[in-house]
Write an enzyme that holds these catalytic residues in place. Sequence first.
Site, PDB file in Angstrom:
ATOM      1  N   TYR A 170      -1.689  -2.661  -8.248  1.00 39.45           N
ATOM      2  CA  TYR A 170      -1.028  -3.215  -8.935  1.00 39.45           C
ATOM      3  C   TYR A 170      -1.002  -3.218 -10.537  1.00 39.45           C
ATOM      4  O   TYR A 170      -1.828  -3.924 -10.939  1.00 39.45           O
ATOM      5  CB  TYR A 170       0.442  -3.875  -8.982  1.00 39.45           C
ATOM      6  CG  TYR A 170       1.101  -3.646  -7.543  1.00 39.45           C
ATOM      7  CD1 TYR A 170       0.926  -2.592  -6.980  1.00 39.45           C
ATOM      8  CD2 TYR A 170       1.718  -4.718  -6.613  1.00 39.45           C
ATOM      9  CE1 TYR A 170       1.639  -2.680  -5.868  1.00 39.45           C
ATOM     10  CE2 TYR A 170       1.859  -5.347  -5.003  1.00 39.45           C
ATOM     11  CZ  TYR A 170       2.168  -3.552  -4.839  1.00 39.45           C
ATOM     12  OH  TYR A 170       2.526  -3.519  -3.831  1.00 39.45           O
ATOM     13  N   HIS A 179      -3.240  -1.869   2.884  1.00 37.60           N
ATOM     14  CA  HIS A 179      -1.719  -0.987   2.210  1.00 37.60           C
ATOM     15  C   HIS A 179      -2.179   0.733   2.293  1.00 37.60           C
ATOM     16  O   HIS A 179      -3.297   0.961   2.473  1.00 37.60           O
ATOM     17  CB  HIS A 179      -3.093  -0.737   0.464  1.00 37.60           C
ATOM     18  CG  HIS A 179      -1.729  -0.963  -0.788  1.00 37.60           C
ATOM     19  ND1 HIS A 179      -2.114  -1.755  -1.439  1.00 37.60           N
ATOM     20  CD2 HIS A 179      -0.442  -1.403  -0.324  1.00 37.60           C
ATOM     21  CE1 HIS A 179      -0.676  -1.031  -2.258  1.00 37.60           C
ATOM     22  NE2 HIS A 179       0.315  -0.686  -1.326  1.00 37.60           N
TER      23      HIS A 179
END
Length: 309
Positions: free
Chosen positions: A40, A138
């Site tokens: 991110y 993830h």
Amino acid sequence: MEVVAGTAHLFALADEATSRRLLEAAWDAGVRRFDTAPLYGGGRSELALGALLADRDGVLSVTTKTGLEPRTGRRSARQLATGVARRLLPTGPAGALDAALDRRATRATGRFRPADVRTSVERSLRRLGGRVDRLLLHEVSPHDVDEDLLGVLRGLVDAGDVGAVGVATANRLTAAAVGRGHGLLTVVHHEVGPLAPPVDLPPSVLVRVGHGLLGGGGSHLAALHRALEADVRLAGRWRDAVRGTPFDAPGGLAEALLARAALLPVDEVLVATTQPSRLPRTVTLARGDVAVPAPVVQVLDEAVAAARA
């Protein structure tokens, strides 16, 4: 309902100044759980979150991830395609977009070699001021979860580097990935939008965190709007159900979906917005402070059935 502040959009869909205001707004709204990832903002979300939480009391959990790392230059083809698809493509028959993305996810995904995981966690710990309560794999696929990966995860937990480990991947892959964890993967993030496929999890999962209350990029919200527009009688029942309630206003359908979080079989819900001014209301709704009347829930269920048809 416990609310988690998501940071996937920081330093990307939201510019730097807005990103920092969003973090402050989440704290001011009473949020004490935060979710981030190395991907991110190219790592900037972790850095900004670490700076926000430094020397602040009352933080309940800090979650980050491993497996997907930022790249220099343009985003990877998968990330770009997934992001564009979730924002632009229609939902179609009951999760057709998610199914297509899940089929891609059964092939090569992230970097889950032990050395890569250790390096990722070390970097995240530095950025986050030494605190990682939950570490999630993830976009992991079941075939990624092997004894080598589980070994490094056990070592991180035993050493106290992370508090718990789990998965954050496509709904259709979640149960299989958890099952290969032999009880070690106790935290799960999964989509809970009204059109999301269900996830059947074993008792070993101790914390379920729902995200995507409106569907990826608002896709489920858009599908329900289309269902109401296509059925005059259903639209009339919606107007009757919301009359005199907090949802009798423009944006009422979106707010009802956010407030629906309190009815979901999860322990926490993750929320995110690119507008700091909207965050307090979003948190209030997702926390369950505004009840959804039974007639509104009933019409929502009818709209979901129509959208799936």
